[in-house]
Every structure is written in C-alpha cells, then in structure tokens.
Design a protein around this motif. Structure first.
Motif, PDB file in Angstrom:
ATOM      1  N   VAL A   1       0.636  -1.256   0.011  1.00  0.00           N
ATOM      2  CA  VAL A   1       0.048   0.316   0.021  1.00  0.00           C
ATOM      3  C   VAL A   1       1.081   1.254   0.050  1.00  0.00           C
ATOM      4  O   VAL A   1       1.886   1.405   0.902  1.00  0.00           O
ATOM      5  CB  VAL A   1      -1.002  -0.107   1.167  1.00  0.00           C
ATOM      6  CG1 VAL A   1      -1.817   1.384   1.263  1.00  0.00           C
ATOM      7  CG2 VAL A   1      -1.912  -1.375   1.326  1.00  0.00           C
TER       8      VAL A   1
ATOM      9  N   ARG B   1      -2.906   0.290  -4.064  1.00  0.00           N
ATOM     10  CA  ARG B   1      -2.882  -0.979  -3.384  1.00  0.00           C
ATOM     11  C   ARG B   1      -2.947  -1.997  -4.093  1.00  0.00           C
ATOM     12  O   ARG B   1      -3.834  -2.111  -5.303  1.00  0.00           O
ATOM     13  CB  ARG B   1      -4.297  -0.818  -2.585  1.00  0.00           C
ATOM     14  CG  ARG B   1      -4.913  -1.758  -1.740  1.00  0.00           C
ATOM     15  CD  ARG B   1      -5.554  -2.761  -2.391  1.00  0.00           C
ATOM     16  NE  ARG B   1      -6.471  -2.481  -3.382  1.00  0.00           N
ATOM     17  CZ  ARG B   1      -7.741  -2.184  -3.249  1.00  0.00           C
ATOM     18  NH1 ARG B   1      -8.408  -2.268  -2.062  1.00  0.00           N
ATOM     19  NH2 ARG B   1      -8.465  -1.845  -4.193  1.00  0.00           N
TER      20      ARG B   1
ATOM     21  N   THR C   1      -9.601   2.138   8.587  1.00  0.00           N
ATOM     22  CA  THR C   1     -10.921   1.526   7.925  1.00  0.00           C
ATOM     23  C   THR C   1     -11.293   2.400   6.752  1.00  0.00           C
ATOM     24  O   THR C   1     -11.393   2.231   5.650  1.00  0.00           O
ATOM     25  CB  THR C   1     -12.072   1.220   8.952  1.00  0.00           C
ATOM     26  OG1 THR C   1     -11.644   0.166   9.812  1.00  0.00           O
ATOM     27  CG2 THR C   1     -13.352   0.532   8.164  1.00  0.00           C
TER      28      THR C   1
ATOM     29  N   GLY D   1      -9.706   2.936   3.259  1.00  0.00           N
ATOM     30  CA  GLY D   1     -10.139   2.030   2.314  1.00  0.00           C
ATOM     31  C   GLY D   1     -11.449   2.311   1.397  1.00  0.00           C
ATOM     32  O   GLY D   1     -11.696   1.951   0.450  1.00  0.00           O
TER      33      GLY D   1
ATOM     34  N   LEU E   1     -11.946   2.111  -2.242  1.00  0.00           N
ATOM     35  CA  LEU E   1     -11.102   1.443  -3.076  1.00  0.00           C
ATOM     36  C   LEU E   1     -11.593   0.125  -3.515  1.00  0.00           C
ATOM     37  O   LEU E   1     -11.114  -0.618  -4.287  1.00  0.00           O
ATOM     38  CB  LEU E   1      -9.868   1.052  -2.305  1.00  0.00           C
ATOM     39  CG  LEU E   1      -8.900   2.603  -1.731  1.00  0.00           C
ATOM     40  CD1 LEU E   1      -8.050   2.125  -0.754  1.00  0.00           C
ATOM     41  CD2 LEU E   1      -8.292   3.065  -3.116  1.00  0.00           C
TER      42      LEU E   1
ATOM     43  N   SER F   1     -12.792  -4.144  -2.556  1.00  0.00           N
ATOM     44  CA  SER F   1     -11.972  -5.115  -1.893  1.00  0.00           C
ATOM     45  C   SER F   1     -10.731  -5.420  -2.688  1.00  0.00           C
ATOM     46  O   SER F   1     -10.570  -5.236  -3.847  1.00  0.00           O
ATOM     47  CB  SER F   1     -12.922  -6.327  -1.830  1.00  0.00           C
ATOM     48  OG  SER F   1     -12.495  -7.469  -1.473  1.00  0.00           O
TER      49      SER F   1
ATOM     50  N   TRP G   1      -9.882  -4.644   1.152  1.00  0.00           N
ATOM     51  CA  TRP G   1      -9.039  -3.673   1.995  1.00  0.00           C
ATOM     52  C   TRP G   1      -9.380  -4.546   3.691  1.00  0.00           C
ATOM     53  O   TRP G   1     -10.273  -4.134   4.385  1.00  0.00           O
ATOM     54  CB  TRP G   1     -10.054  -2.337   2.154  1.00  0.00           C
ATOM     55  CG  TRP G   1      -9.351  -1.444   3.089  1.00  0.00           C
ATOM     56  CD1 TRP G   1      -9.824  -0.800   4.404  1.00  0.00           C
ATOM     57  CD2 TRP G   1      -8.181  -0.614   2.875  1.00  0.00           C
ATOM     58  NE1 TRP G   1      -8.794  -0.040   4.589  1.00  0.00           N
ATOM     59  CE2 TRP G   1      -7.696   0.202   3.851  1.00  0.00           C
ATOM     60  CE3 TRP G   1      -7.188  -0.789   1.853  1.00  0.00           C
ATOM     61  CZ2 TRP G   1      -6.687   0.873   3.852  1.00  0.00           C
ATOM     62  CZ3 TRP G   1      -6.007  -0.021   1.723  1.00  0.00           C
ATOM     63  CH2 TRP G   1      -5.988   0.927   2.780  1.00  0.00           C
TER      64      TRP G   1
ATOM     65  N   GLU H   1      -4.033  -4.597   4.406  1.00  0.00           N
ATOM     66  CA  GLU H   1      -3.865  -3.225   3.632  1.00  0.00           C
ATOM     67  C   GLU H   1      -3.753  -2.170   4.633  1.00  0.00           C
ATOM     68  O   GLU H   1      -3.105  -1.369   4.734  1.00  0.00           O
ATOM     69  CB  GLU H   1      -4.943  -3.253   2.769  1.00  0.00           C
ATOM     70  CG  GLU H   1      -5.205  -4.091   1.473  1.00  0.00           C
ATOM     71  CD  GLU H   1      -5.362  -5.249   1.774  1.00  0.00           C
ATOM     72  OE1 GLU H   1      -4.734  -6.184   0.871  1.00  0.00           O
ATOM     73  OE2 GLU H   1      -6.009  -5.766   2.583  1.00  0.00           O
ATOM     74  N   LYS H   2      -4.704  -2.573   5.631  1.00  0.00           N
ATOM     75  CA  LYS H   2      -4.573  -1.284   6.763  1.00  0.00           C
ATOM     76  C   LYS H   2      -3.376  -1.244   7.620  1.00  0.00           C
ATOM     77  O   LYS H   2      -2.975  -0.085   7.540  1.00  0.00           O
ATOM     78  CB  LYS H   2      -5.774  -1.815   7.850  1.00  0.00           C
ATOM     79  CG  LYS H   2      -7.167  -1.525   7.224  1.00  0.00           C
ATOM     80  CD  LYS H   2      -8.112  -2.089   8.392  1.00  0.00           C
ATOM     81  CE  LYS H   2      -9.624  -2.277   7.898  1.00  0.00           C
ATOM     82  NZ  LYS H   2     -10.450  -2.734   8.956  1.00  0.00           N
TER      83      LYS H   2
END
Length: 199
Positions: free
Chosen positions: A18, A32, A170, A173, A176, A178, A180, A184-185
């Motif tokens: 990311v 991402r 949260t 994302g 964006l 899926s 997430w 990714e976070k």
C-alpha cells in the motif's frame, strides 16, 4: 514532487503493498495491490522452507536460494512499476516500511530445518528479505516495525486514540473496493508512520 511511502505486510508467497502520501495532514492511499513473490503460486514455492525440509541439505539450500532469487526479481519488478506509476502522478516513492513478525535472528539452514517453529519463521523472513532487497535496488530507505507494536506506535507517533486510529484506517479504504483487510490497513499505517516520522 510530493513524497510517498509504501508499506508491506508479508504472507507466504505474497505481500500486501500500500502506497500512501500525506495531503493536508491526512493520509491518502495512492496505490494498493497484492504482490506475488513466487512465479507459480502453489504450496511448494509459497512455503520454501517447508518444502526444503523434505530435501537433502544441499538440494534444500539450492532450492531456497533459487526461490529467493525469484522473489527478489518479482519484488523489484512490482516496486519499480509502483514507483513509475506514482512518478507519473507527481509522487516520489523513496521510503518503505516492512512489518516484522518476531524480528528474531535465524540460525543457519541446517538448524532451521530441524525446527518446525523456525521453518515457519524462516518462510516469512524469506519474503521480507526479497522486499528489503527490492527497496535497496529501487533506491528506497526502508524502516521495519514489529507488527505487535504497530498500533501502539501509531497512537504515540500520530498523537491519537487507538479507536480513532482504527476507524481512520478503515476509512482509508473507502472507495477502493475489496480487498481492504487488516493486511492493507496495517501496510497503510506502516507507510503513514514512515512519512510522519520524516516530517
């Protein structure tokens, strides 16, 4: 050019990647993806030390070495592609952040293969090493954070509350699509922290 950083959260054979920038004191996700670090995405290659465990030592060593060469090549390709895409949008990607599991040093291959716990650790570290190599090859500085300490570090560095930080991650994302997930976070947070510490 505006500054960007990329965060990595590694799994067996792949990594969440990311890229983040700071706009008006807020993080913005620029890119991402899930980067494959093996050419053939099957267990044999995604778990190189597990596979090597069943081989004679010299064959195991050659297999692990070949796997790392391939992982480095794929990691470099993915990172150069990300750098180019971001450069075209006016961002310099010069920093990376890598999440660590335990961060403990590993013994030699022979001793790794005698311990199932070390085999698990080595599989993860194998692909982290490929990403470290890729960052160096792309002229990027890389920071490492222990994953279990990441949220506490985020709270301290960003001077915020844990619940607010989790909510913000949260929200990053939104729009964006899926995936997430926590991968990714956490990768986004690691990149955000690298940028925050550089200011």
């Amino acid at each position: 050019m505006k500054q960007a950083a990329v965060g990595f959260r590694v799994h067996s054979g792949w990594s969440a990647l990311v890229a983040v920038s700071i706009e008006k004191d807020e993080p913005v996700v620029l890119s991402r993806e899930r980067v494959h670090l093996v050419g053939t995405f099957i267990y044999k290659f995604r778990q190189p030390y597990h596979t090597a465990e069943r081989m004679p030592l010299e064959k195991a060593r050659a297999f692990v070495d070949e796997s790392l060469v391939e992982a480095k090549r794929l990691a470099c390709g993915a990172l150069r592609s990300t750098q180019k895409q971001l450069s075209n949008k006016g961002y310099e990607l010069a920093r990376g952040a890598l999440l660590l599991a335990s961060g403990r040093a590993l013994p030699d291959l022979e001793n790794i293969l005698k311990s199932h716990a070390l085999i698990h650790t080595a599989d993860g570290e194998h692909f982290r090493e490929a990403l470290r190599h890729a960052c160096a090859a792309c002229g990027m500085r890389i920071a490492s954070f222990k994953e279990r300490e990441l949220l506490d570090l985020g709270v301290k560095t960003l001077r915020t509350k844990r619940e607010k930080l989790l909510r913000r991650l949260t929200e990053l994302g939104t729009g964006l699509g899926s995936p997430w997930t926590q991968d990714e976070k956490y990768a986004a947070l690691a990149a955000w922290l690298v940028l925050a510490e550089a200011e």
